[in-house]
Structure formats: C-alpha cells, structure tokens
Design a protein around this motif. Structure first.
Motif, PDB file in Angstrom:
ATOM      1  N   LEU A 160       5.502  -0.896   2.157  1.00 49.36           N
ATOM      2  CA  LEU A 160       4.937   0.456   2.150  1.00 49.36           C
ATOM      3  C   LEU A 160       5.639   1.227   1.044  1.00 49.36           C
ATOM      4  O   LEU A 160       6.867   1.369   1.057  1.00 49.36           O
ATOM      5  N   LEU A 161       4.852   1.702   0.087  1.00 47.79           N
ATOM      6  CA  LEU A 161       5.415   2.493  -1.008  1.00 47.79           C
ATOM      7  C   LEU A 161       5.171   3.966  -0.722  1.00 47.79           C
ATOM      8  O   LEU A 161       4.019   4.412  -0.634  1.00 47.79           O
ATOM      9  N   VAL A 162       6.254   4.711  -0.557  1.00 45.97           N
ATOM     10  CA  VAL A 162       6.128   6.164  -0.449  1.00 45.97           C
ATOM     11  C   VAL A 162       6.013   6.648  -1.895  1.00 45.97           C
ATOM     12  O   VAL A 162       6.998   6.919  -2.571  1.00 45.97           O
ATOM     13  N   GLY A 163       4.767   6.654  -2.375  1.00 43.59           N
ATOM     14  CA  GLY A 163       4.523   6.929  -3.791  1.00 43.59           C
ATOM     15  C   GLY A 163       4.615   8.417  -4.092  1.00 43.59           C
ATOM     16  O   GLY A 163       4.304   9.253  -3.237  1.00 43.59           O
ATOM     17  N   ASP A 164       5.011   8.703  -5.330  1.00 37.59           N
ATOM     18  CA  ASP A 164       4.968  10.119  -5.723  1.00 37.59           C
ATOM     19  C   ASP A 164       3.512  10.543  -5.955  1.00 37.59           C
ATOM     20  O   ASP A 164       3.234  11.710  -6.251  1.00 37.59           O
ATOM     21  N   SER A 165       2.569   9.599  -5.756  1.00 35.61           N
ATOM     22  CA  SER A 165       1.149   9.956  -5.714  1.00 35.61           C
ATOM     23  C   SER A 165       0.883  10.898  -4.534  1.00 35.61           C
ATOM     24  O   SER A 165      -0.197  11.479  -4.443  1.00 35.61           O
ATOM     25  N   ALA A 166       1.861  11.066  -3.644  1.00 33.68           N
ATOM     26  CA  ALA A 166       1.779  12.114  -2.611  1.00 33.68           C
ATOM     27  C   ALA A 166       1.523  13.467  -3.269  1.00 33.68           C
ATOM     28  O   ALA A 166       0.840  14.335  -2.698  1.00 33.68           O
ATOM     29  N   LEU A 180       0.870  -1.190   0.000  1.00 37.11           N
ATOM     30  CA  LEU A 180       0.000   0.000   0.000  1.00 37.11           C
ATOM     31  C   LEU A 180       0.894   1.223   0.000  1.00 37.11           C
ATOM     32  O   LEU A 180       2.039   1.166   0.472  1.00 37.11           O
ATOM     33  N   THR A 181       0.379   2.339  -0.467  1.00 37.11           N
ATOM     34  CA  THR A 181       1.161   3.568  -0.361  1.00 37.11           C
ATOM     35  C   THR A 181       1.008   4.129   1.049  1.00 37.11           C
ATOM     36  O   THR A 181       0.001   3.895   1.732  1.00 37.11           O
ATOM     37  N   ALA A 182       2.027   4.863   1.483  1.00 36.31           N
ATOM     38  CA  ALA A 182       1.978   5.556   2.781  1.00 36.31           C
ATOM     39  C   ALA A 182       2.814   6.816   2.633  1.00 36.31           C
ATOM     40  O   ALA A 182       3.810   6.829   1.882  1.00 36.31           O
ATOM     41  N   VAL A 195      14.325   1.951  -3.653  1.00 33.71           N
ATOM     42  CA  VAL A 195      13.722   3.030  -4.459  1.00 33.71           C
ATOM     43  C   VAL A 195      12.947   2.416  -5.622  1.00 33.71           C
ATOM     44  O   VAL A 195      13.122   1.242  -5.943  1.00 33.71           O
ATOM     45  N   LYS A 196      12.080   3.236  -6.230  1.00 35.38           N
ATOM     46  CA  LYS A 196      11.320   2.774  -7.406  1.00 35.38           C
ATOM     47  C   LYS A 196      11.480   3.793  -8.530  1.00 35.38           C
ATOM     48  O   LYS A 196      11.460   5.004  -8.271  1.00 35.38           O
ATOM     49  N   VAL A 197      11.637   3.275  -9.750  1.00 35.88           N
ATOM     50  CA  VAL A 197      11.708   4.151 -10.924  1.00 35.88           C
ATOM     51  C   VAL A 197      10.698   3.692 -11.961  1.00 35.88           C
ATOM     52  O   VAL A 197      10.359   2.517 -12.027  1.00 35.88           O
ATOM     53  N   GLY A 256       0.768  -5.722  -8.988  1.00 38.38           N
ATOM     54  CA  GLY A 256      -0.155  -5.098  -9.926  1.00 38.38           C
ATOM     55  C   GLY A 256      -1.037  -4.033  -9.307  1.00 38.38           C
ATOM     56  O   GLY A 256      -1.381  -4.089  -8.117  1.00 38.38           O
ATOM     57  N   ILE A 257      -1.409  -3.075 -10.147  1.00 38.59           N
ATOM     58  CA  ILE A 257      -2.467  -2.107  -9.812  1.00 38.59           C
ATOM     59  C   ILE A 257      -3.249  -1.937 -11.110  1.00 38.59           C
ATOM     60  O   ILE A 257      -2.716  -1.454 -12.111  1.00 38.59           O
ATOM     61  N   GLY A 258      -4.474  -2.415 -11.108  1.00 41.08           N
ATOM     62  CA  GLY A 258      -5.241  -2.414 -12.359  1.00 41.08           C
ATOM     63  C   GLY A 258      -4.634  -3.369 -13.374  1.00 41.08           C
ATOM     64  O   GLY A 258      -4.746  -3.155 -14.578  1.00 41.08           O
ATOM     65  N   VAL A 314      10.703   3.842  -1.892  1.00 37.91           N
ATOM     66  CA  VAL A 314      10.421   5.262  -2.158  1.00 37.91           C
ATOM     67  C   VAL A 314      10.479   5.552  -3.660  1.00 37.91           C
ATOM     68  O   VAL A 314      11.462   5.221  -4.327  1.00 37.91           O
ATOM     69  N   ASP A 315       9.428   6.189  -4.166  1.00 41.79           N
ATOM     70  CA  ASP A 315       9.433   6.600  -5.567  1.00 41.79           C
ATOM     71  C   ASP A 315      10.485   7.673  -5.798  1.00 41.79           C
ATOM     72  O   ASP A 315      10.541   8.673  -5.069  1.00 41.79           O
ATOM     73  N   MET A 316      11.319   7.487  -6.827  1.00 40.21           N
ATOM     74  CA  MET A 316      12.223   8.570  -7.227  1.00 40.21           C
ATOM     75  C   MET A 316      11.374   9.552  -8.037  1.00 40.21           C
ATOM     76  O   MET A 316      10.711   9.158  -8.993  1.00 40.21           O
ATOM     77  N   LEU A 370      -2.430  -0.665  -3.876  1.00 39.49           N
ATOM     78  CA  LEU A 370      -3.423   0.387  -4.116  1.00 39.49           C
ATOM     79  C   LEU A 370      -2.929   1.655  -3.445  1.00 39.49           C
ATOM     80  O   LEU A 370      -2.104   1.607  -2.513  1.00 39.49           O
ATOM     81  N   VAL A 371      -3.429   2.788  -3.918  1.00 37.60           N
ATOM     82  CA  VAL A 371      -3.139   4.063  -3.260  1.00 37.60           C
ATOM     83  C   VAL A 371      -4.025   4.129  -2.010  1.00 37.60           C
ATOM     84  O   VAL A 371      -5.244   3.951  -2.084  1.00 37.60           O
ATOM     85  N   LEU A 372      -3.398   4.363  -0.859  1.00 36.57           N
ATOM     86  CA  LEU A 372      -4.098   4.296   0.427  1.00 36.57           C
ATOM     87  C   LEU A 372      -5.360   5.154   0.459  1.00 36.57           C
ATOM     88  O   LEU A 372      -6.429   4.701   0.866  1.00 36.57           O
ATOM     89  N   GLY A 432      11.015  -1.691 -10.301  1.00 41.08           N
ATOM     90  CA  GLY A 432      10.650  -1.082 -11.588  1.00 41.08           C
ATOM     91  C   GLY A 432       9.153  -0.790 -11.638  1.00 41.08           C
ATOM     92  O   GLY A 432       8.398  -1.150 -10.723  1.00 41.08           O
ATOM     93  N   HIS A 433       8.721  -0.130 -12.708  1.00 38.89           N
ATOM     94  CA  HIS A 433       7.299   0.236 -12.851  1.00 38.89           C
ATOM     95  C   HIS A 433       7.024   0.407 -14.348  1.00 38.89           C
ATOM     96  O   HIS A 433       7.601   1.296 -14.988  1.00 38.89           O
ATOM     97  N   LEU A 434       6.162  -0.457 -14.898  1.00 37.38           N
ATOM     98  CA  LEU A 434       5.829  -0.403 -16.327  1.00 37.38           C
ATOM     99  C   LEU A 434       4.310  -0.342 -16.517  1.00 37.38           C
ATOM    100  O   LEU A 434       3.547  -0.588 -15.591  1.00 37.38           O
TER     101      LEU A 434
HETATM  102  O1  KIV Z   1       2.940   6.693  -6.733  1.00 34.10           O
HETATM  103  C1  KIV Z   1       2.229   5.696  -6.561  1.00 34.10           C
HETATM  104  O2  KIV Z   1       1.314   5.668  -5.735  1.00 34.10           O
HETATM  105  C2  KIV Z   1       2.504   4.519  -7.373  1.00 34.10           C
HETATM  106  C3  KIV Z   1       1.533   3.379  -7.287  1.00 34.10           C
HETATM  107  C4  KIV Z   1       0.323   3.700  -8.064  1.00 34.10           C
HETATM  108  C5  KIV Z   1       2.147   2.107  -7.734  1.00 34.10           C
HETATM  109  O3  KIV Z   1       3.447   4.482  -8.085  1.00 34.10           O
END
Ligand code: KIV
Length: 270
Positions: free
Chosen positions: A45-51, A26-28, A117-119, A207-209, A87-89, A219-221, A141-143
């Motif tokens: 816990l993904l610190v997504g750039d969806s922040a 999940l994102t946090a 990290v994630k790219v 996966g997401i979708g 953490v998303d770069m 999923l995005v929290l 990675g992320h595709l």
């Molecule tokens: O930034 C994000 O929340 C993400 C997820 C959608 C995987 O990259």
C-alpha cells in the motif's frame, strides 16, 4: 490462513522478483480502503502524495505537507494487517539537505508506524537515500515522470524517450540501487526501457505507465476504481465505475428523503 496474515516485507518483494511473481501495489490514503485492499491481497500500500490531488483536490502533489502525509499514513497503517506500507516523502521534506531528509523519514516511521518511505529523483537524492537507509529505514525510489518535478517538466508527457534522458535514467537507477533502495517505481517511460532497467537492477521495479515487463505494477486507487472520470490516460485500466455507482446511490437517497420514503417505520425506533 496463517500464511495470509504473514506481513509482506522488503525481503518478500525481493523473493518475488527472484521467483518472477508480479508484485501488486495500490495507493491508499485512509483506514477503510486500506483494510479492503489489504483483505483483497494487495501486497504493497503506497500512501502516495497523490493524496494532494485525489483527496485534497490540488492540481499538483506539491502542496501536501509532512504532517498531512503522516495523518494519512497512520490511518492506512491501522487498516493494513498484512501489506507493506510505503509512504511518499512530500515535496520539500528531503530535497537539498540529507539531514533534514532523515529527520522527516524518522518522523514518518515513528508517528505513523509505516514500514518504508519513497522519494522521487536520481542523482540529487542519492545522499538522502544513503543517509535514510543507513538509519535502518527502507527507501523506495521513483524515476521517470516524477510528479514533484512537474513544473520543470512542463507537463505529464512520457519521459526518457530521448537517448540522453534514457541513459540518465539507467545511470540513476543503478546508483539508487547502490545507495540502498529496496524497490524502484518507474513512471510513464517506454516499456522497452523499463524492461532493460528491470532486467539489470538487483531490486524490484514497480511500473505505472511503464509497460508489462516491470516486476510489479501500481495504480492510483481512485483512478482504477473509476472515481475520477475526467482522468483517462492510455496506461490506466478502470476496474470499476464507482463514480456512477456513487451518483446513482446519492440520487436515490435524495429522492427517498424528499418523498418521505426514508426512513420507514421499520428503520425507526419505538
Ligand atoms: O503518489 C503516487 O500516487 C505515486 C504513484 C503514482 C506511484 O507516486
């Protein structure tokens, strides 16, 4: 009890793939939620750039900066006793120049205490992935639908439905694995393609979708907690309606203050 606090590592995820045990991500973005998610048993816990969207209110993920990602990541790390923190770069910190990418990844690891990290992207980021992993930093990675390329895509529709884009994704996934990624996010692509990639890749897919056949799900929290009622894509399952709960609580508080019902004498000091 001891087992519960054993830190999830990239190796744990590899073992989970081998054992066909689904990985939960999940994102946090802050300490409080990170602690709750960690205690609930979320493995990554993904610190997504969806922040950039759900915390800062931007339309896209592009504006968030490296310093802001490090700020969010440090808070999440303080709340995560067991989960792996990735953490998303942010956009602009790794594209084009693999030395700068390594410098940014090192800053994230040193200043936040995160574990990986994630790219986003395929061929264009292979050199950066290889350089960062060769420094001992795990890279996810992320595709598929990679939100940092949204202006190139021109919208948030499902990716890789056409044969040529699907084939590029297969090749990108393979080359990212060769470059050293420890896991791969697949976003908004056909379930059958995600299944094919999952079966052929040595590292876990999340996966997401992207359907039910990935090694894990993310999923995005704020979306899964129902904090954002305006966002309801087909792939999203809401596990709570927090927007309604927050609104109800705030309305009750307003009423209590206006009517001088709060605070009572029991809630006051002598
Ligand atoms: O930034 C994000 O929340 C993400 C997820 C959608 C995987 O990259």
């Amino acid at each position: 009890m001891q087992n519960k606090l054993k830190r999830v590592t990239t190796r744990t995820l590899q073992e989970m793939k081998a054992a066909s045990e689904p990985i939960v991500m999940l994102t946090a973005y802050d300490y409080t939620f990170a602690r709750l998610l960690d205690e609930a048993g979320v493995e990554v816990l993904l610190v997504g750039d969806s922040a950039s969207n759900v915390i800062a209110g931007h339309e896209t993920t592009l504006p968030i900066t490296l310093d802001q990602m490090i700020y969010h990541a440090s808070a999440v790390v303080r709340g995560a006793k067991r989960a792996l923190v990735v953490v998303d770069m942010p956009f602009g910190s790794y594209q084009g120049d693999s030395r700068r990418a390594l410098h940014a990844a090192i800053r994230i690891m040193k200043e936040s205490g995160a574990h990986a990290v994630k790219v986003e992207g395929g061929e264009a980021v292979l050199e950066a992935v290889a350089r960062i992993t060769s420094a001992g930093i795990p890279v996810m990675g992320h595709l598929g639908l990679t939100p940092q390329s949204i202006y190139q895509f021109g919208g948030y529709r499902v990716r890789a439905k056409e044969a040529s884009e699907a084939e590029r994704l297969r090749q990108d996934a393979k080359r990212l694995a060769q470059a050293g990624i420890f896991a791969l996010v697949l976003e908004k692509i056909p379930a059958s393609l995600a299944q094919e990639v999952t079966q052929s890749l040595p590292v876990p897919t999340i996966g997401i979708g992207a359907g039910p056949y990935c090694d894990g799900q993310v999923l995005v929290l704020h979306d899964m907690l129902g904090l954002n009622k305006a966002f309801s894509p087909r792939f999203l399952r809401r596990y709570a309606d927090l927007a309604d709960i927050v609104e109800k609580a705030c309305k009750q508080y307003i009423q209590d203050v206006k009517q001088r019902d709060f605070p009572s004498l029991q809630e006051s000091y002598e």
